[in-house]
Design an enzyme around this catalytic site. Structure first.
Site, PDB file in Angstrom:
ATOM      1  N   GLU A 145      29.946  -1.616  -1.884  1.00 40.97           N
ATOM      2  CA  GLU A 145      29.370  -0.326  -1.502  1.00 40.97           C
ATOM      3  C   GLU A 145      29.902   0.819  -2.360  1.00 40.97           C
ATOM      4  O   GLU A 145      29.110   1.650  -2.853  1.00 40.97           O
ATOM      5  CB  GLU A 145      29.639  -0.051  -0.025  1.00 40.97           C
ATOM      6  CG  GLU A 145      28.968   1.213   0.488  1.00 40.97           C
ATOM      7  CD  GLU A 145      29.184   1.444   1.971  1.00 40.97           C
ATOM      8  OE1 GLU A 145      28.821   2.531   2.453  1.00 40.97           O
ATOM      9  OE2 GLU A 145      29.710   0.532   2.649  1.00 40.97           O
ATOM     10  N   ASP A 180      40.810  -4.821  -0.006  1.00 39.91           N
ATOM     11  CA  ASP A 180      39.439  -4.835  -0.509  1.00 39.91           C
ATOM     12  C   ASP A 180      38.548  -5.709   0.360  1.00 39.91           C
ATOM     13  O   ASP A 180      38.977  -6.713   0.929  1.00 39.91           O
ATOM     14  CB  ASP A 180      39.410  -5.373  -1.940  1.00 39.91           C
ATOM     15  CG  ASP A 180      39.629  -4.285  -2.978  1.00 39.91           C
ATOM     16  OD1 ASP A 180      39.165  -3.149  -2.746  1.00 39.91           O
ATOM     17  OD2 ASP A 180      40.257  -4.575  -4.008  1.00 39.91           O
ATOM     18  N   MET A 210      38.661  -6.958  11.436  1.00 42.18           N
ATOM     19  CA  MET A 210      37.249  -7.311  11.523  1.00 42.18           C
ATOM     20  C   MET A 210      36.974  -8.669  10.891  1.00 42.18           C
ATOM     21  O   MET A 210      36.194  -9.463  11.387  1.00 42.18           O
ATOM     22  CB  MET A 210      36.421  -6.232  10.824  1.00 42.18           C
ATOM     23  CG  MET A 210      34.943  -6.536  10.739  1.00 42.18           C
ATOM     24  SD  MET A 210      34.036  -5.275   9.809  1.00 42.18           S
ATOM     25  CE  MET A 210      34.134  -3.899  10.942  1.00 42.18           C
ATOM     26  N   LEU A 264      31.310  -2.075  18.782  1.00 47.23           N
ATOM     27  CA  LEU A 264      31.170  -1.611  17.405  1.00 47.23           C
ATOM     28  C   LEU A 264      29.822  -0.957  17.150  1.00 47.23           C
ATOM     29  O   LEU A 264      29.737   0.140  16.589  1.00 47.23           O
ATOM     30  CB  LEU A 264      31.375  -2.778  16.433  1.00 47.23           C
ATOM     31  CG  LEU A 264      31.254  -2.427  14.946  1.00 47.23           C
ATOM     32  CD1 LEU A 264      32.410  -1.520  14.523  1.00 47.23           C
ATOM     33  CD2 LEU A 264      31.235  -3.691  14.092  1.00 47.23           C
ATOM     34  N   HIS A 288      35.175   4.239   7.179  1.00 46.18           N
ATOM     35  CA  HIS A 288      34.004   3.676   7.848  1.00 46.18           C
ATOM     36  C   HIS A 288      33.554   4.631   8.945  1.00 46.18           C
ATOM     37  O   HIS A 288      34.355   5.127   9.729  1.00 46.18           O
ATOM     38  CB  HIS A 288      34.332   2.317   8.441  1.00 46.18           C
ATOM     39  CG  HIS A 288      33.131   1.450   8.671  1.00 46.18           C
ATOM     40  ND1 HIS A 288      32.140   1.783   9.578  1.00 46.18           N
ATOM     41  CD2 HIS A 288      32.750   0.280   8.103  1.00 46.18           C
ATOM     42  CE1 HIS A 288      31.214   0.842   9.564  1.00 46.18           C
ATOM     43  NE2 HIS A 288      31.554  -0.086   8.679  1.00 46.18           N
ATOM     44  N   LEU A 333      28.833  -9.651  14.671  1.00 44.71           N
ATOM     45  CA  LEU A 333      29.034  -8.218  14.498  1.00 44.71           C
ATOM     46  C   LEU A 333      28.011  -7.407  15.289  1.00 44.71           C
ATOM     47  O   LEU A 333      28.364  -6.472  16.016  1.00 44.71           O
ATOM     48  CB  LEU A 333      28.975  -7.882  13.004  1.00 44.71           C
ATOM     49  CG  LEU A 333      29.346  -6.465  12.583  1.00 44.71           C
ATOM     50  CD1 LEU A 333      30.007  -6.477  11.204  1.00 44.71           C
ATOM     51  CD2 LEU A 333      28.103  -5.577  12.508  1.00 44.71           C
ATOM     52  N   ARG A 374      37.756 -10.633  14.218  1.00 44.24           N
ATOM     53  CA  ARG A 374      36.792 -10.366  15.285  1.00 44.24           C
ATOM     54  C   ARG A 374      35.458 -11.050  15.047  1.00 44.24           C
ATOM     55  O   ARG A 374      34.808 -11.477  16.005  1.00 44.24           O
ATOM     56  CB  ARG A 374      36.600  -8.846  15.417  1.00 44.24           C
ATOM     57  CG  ARG A 374      35.733  -8.402  16.579  1.00 44.24           C
ATOM     58  CD  ARG A 374      36.341  -8.744  17.917  1.00 44.24           C
ATOM     59  NE  ARG A 374      35.473  -8.326  19.010  1.00 44.24           N
ATOM     60  CZ  ARG A 374      34.465  -9.054  19.483  1.00 44.24           C
ATOM     61  NH1 ARG A 374      34.210 -10.247  18.972  1.00 44.24           N
ATOM     62  NH2 ARG A 374      33.730  -8.592  20.487  1.00 44.24           N
ATOM     63  N   TYR A 375      35.037 -11.140  13.771  1.00 41.57           N
ATOM     64  CA  TYR A 375      33.677 -11.633  13.505  1.00 41.57           C
ATOM     65  C   TYR A 375      33.635 -12.797  12.513  1.00 41.57           C
ATOM     66  O   TYR A 375      32.552 -13.278  12.198  1.00 41.57           O
ATOM     67  CB  TYR A 375      32.801 -10.492  12.963  1.00 41.57           C
ATOM     68  CG  TYR A 375      32.908  -9.224  13.774  1.00 41.57           C
ATOM     69  CD1 TYR A 375      32.463  -9.191  15.090  1.00 41.57           C
ATOM     70  CD2 TYR A 375      33.473  -8.076  13.239  1.00 41.57           C
ATOM     71  CE1 TYR A 375      32.587  -8.036  15.853  1.00 41.57           C
ATOM     72  CE2 TYR A 375      33.593  -6.916  13.990  1.00 41.57           C
ATOM     73  CZ  TYR A 375      33.148  -6.901  15.298  1.00 41.57           C
ATOM     74  OH  TYR A 375      33.270  -5.759  16.049  1.00 41.57           O
ATOM     75  N   GLU A 398      32.933  -3.292   1.614  1.00 36.07           N
ATOM     76  CA  GLU A 398      32.759  -1.843   1.624  1.00 36.07           C
ATOM     77  C   GLU A 398      33.386  -1.169   0.413  1.00 36.07           C
ATOM     78  O   GLU A 398      32.979  -0.084   0.018  1.00 36.07           O
ATOM     79  CB  GLU A 398      33.335  -1.239   2.911  1.00 36.07           C
ATOM     80  CG  GLU A 398      32.460  -1.418   4.135  1.00 36.07           C
ATOM     81  CD  GLU A 398      32.720  -2.728   4.859  1.00 36.07           C
ATOM     82  OE1 GLU A 398      33.442  -3.589   4.292  1.00 36.07           O
ATOM     83  OE2 GLU A 398      32.232  -2.893   5.985  1.00 36.07           O
TER      84      GLU A 398
END
Length: 432
Positions: A350, A343, A70, A92, A266, A86, A159-160, A346
């Site tokens: 989070e 890491d 990602m 997604l 996730h 995203l 991807r983003y 998230e």
């Protein structure tokens, strides 16, 4: 917030681990937990060099190993573009016919809040740093263990965030791989989902078509193969088990067996789950394999994090799970990021700064988190073993990749699968 474990302070789960250790499946506690190991054996984006013919270095090398993930914004100014890409990805976060309108709207509204979160973990995501390190170290091991396909050159395709798939593909071509060079798309999502690995492969297929043309008209381009899932690989399981045992050992021996293991992955929108996505089953397979390696000594639950928006997502939610157990009197829990290989926000924000912080305020003084895989030498060796097995198998991808989700209606997914499986198989018979 700084990284939990800087490279120069990695513990026994990382660089200081002797390469001669082995792993046993004993059900005793940490004294019998050893590392999984296969036979012994820079910067992630390969530098631009003159084209290298396949026969000029080794029998079939050089080989590009492309880490797909990602990604994450490395600096605060990158947060906005990251979120924009995203929320534009219907694989997604499916928003229906209003994706092109709602995606930019949501990303703009969320950017200030997410910038604060990234500032709290040090000003950006460490995922690129860890991906560069992991891929570079893995390729060093592969060069020793697989001389027939050496040299192995690491690339990142996020991807983003930078480096995006488009940038990676241009670098591959500049490095001479466009003349029948071999490249392996190696997903860094161990458990397959159409929303993650599937989305990255769709993007890779898109840029292959744009830069090299349709496969039928340009079969002489880069020779791709795919490592599309590896949820129960012994090395991956050993790396997780070791980090969990390390954290378990911080609790008093008399209460250690009562510590609850909370595996957190996730979440996915239920619309994706109900379509038949294999992700929940593959995450559960990873969890079971880890528990088996640890001897099923502790109570456990699997929960899901990072839900976005009002639609239904796979639960139970990690934050709710922790708080519910704390209120029931359970003070000792270990959060285990079971679907992440390093890491990022998230874990560092989070889980560490939201979930654990709130739990401790409510009396959950023993709520902790297992270290992420990051620079674990066991994990590096596992990556190399997965790649080595794939390179020597001659297969283009796993058998599972040819099976579409039960409710899949995406023509793009169909064409992407046909492309990546179109190396030595009758694709019409396996892609359905």
């Amino acid at each position: 917030m700084a990284l939990r474990t800087p490279l120069n302070r990695l513990s026994k789960s990382s660089l200081s681990i002797p390469s001669t250790t082995t792993y046993t499946t004993s059900t005793k506690r940490s004294s019998s937990l050893r590392l999984w190991h296969q036979p012994p054996s820079t910067r992630s984006m390969a530098t631009v060099v003159p084209p290298v013919m396949q026969s000029s270095t080794s029998r079939s090398g050089p080989t590009a190993i492309v880490f797909m993930n990602m990604g994450g914004p490395s600096t605060l100014p990158e947060v906005g573009p990251f979120l924009s890409r995203l929320f534009a990805d219907a694989d997604l976060i499916p928003l229906g016919r209003l994706q092109s309108y709602l995606g930019p709207l949501i990303s703009r509204r969320r950017t200030p809040k997410i910038e604060i979160q990234y500032a709290a973990i040090g000003g950006g995501s460490p995922i690129r740093k860890w991906s560069e390190y992991q891929s570079s170290e893995m390729c060093k091991v592969l060069d020793q263990q697989c001389p027939e396909s050496a040299p192995h050159k690491p690339y990142l395709a996020f991807r983003y965030a930078d480096p995006l798939t488009e940038e990676m593909y241009h670098r591959l071509l500049a490095d001479g791989f466009g003349k029948q060079g071999r490249a392996v798309a190696f997903t860094q999502y161990p458990q397959y989902s159409c929303s993650t690995t599937g989305s990255s492969l769709n993007e890779l297929w898109k840029w292959r078509t744009r830069l090299e043309g349709p496969y039928s008209s340009s079969p002489s381009g880069i020779r791709w193969s795919v490592i599309d899932r590896w949820p129960t690989h012994p090395g991956l399981i050993s790396a997780f088990a070791q980090n969990i045992q390390t954290q378990l050992d911080t609790y008093p021996e008399e209460t250690r067996k009562d510590v609850i293991l909370l595996f957190s992955a996730h979440s996915l929108p239920m619309s994706v789950v109900n379509r038949g996505d294999t992700y929940p089953a593959e995450v559960a397979a990873t969890v079971h394999a880890v528990l088996q390696r640890l001897g099923f000594q502790n109570p456990y639950r699997l929960c899901w994090q990072s839900q976005v928006g009002p639609s239904a997502w796979l639960g139970a939610q990690t934050s709710d799970t922790v708080m519910n157990y704390v209120r029931k009197g359970h003070k000792d829990m270990i959060l285990i990021p079971i679907a992440f290989t390093s890491d990022h926000i998230e874990t560092l924000y989070e889980l560490d700064q939201e979930v654990i912080h709130e739990a401790q305020k409510e009396g959950g003084t023993g709520v902790k988190r297992a270290e992420s895989l990051n620079g674990s030498r066991v994990f590096i060796e596992a990556l190399a073993d997965v790649a080595r097995e794939h390179l020597r198998s001659g297969e283009s991808c796993s058998r599972q990749m040819g099976m579409r989700c039960q409710g899949c209606k995406s023509e793009r997914c169909l064409e992407q699968k046909r492309f990546f499986m179109n190396t030595g198989r009758e694709v019409e018979e396996v892609v359905r």
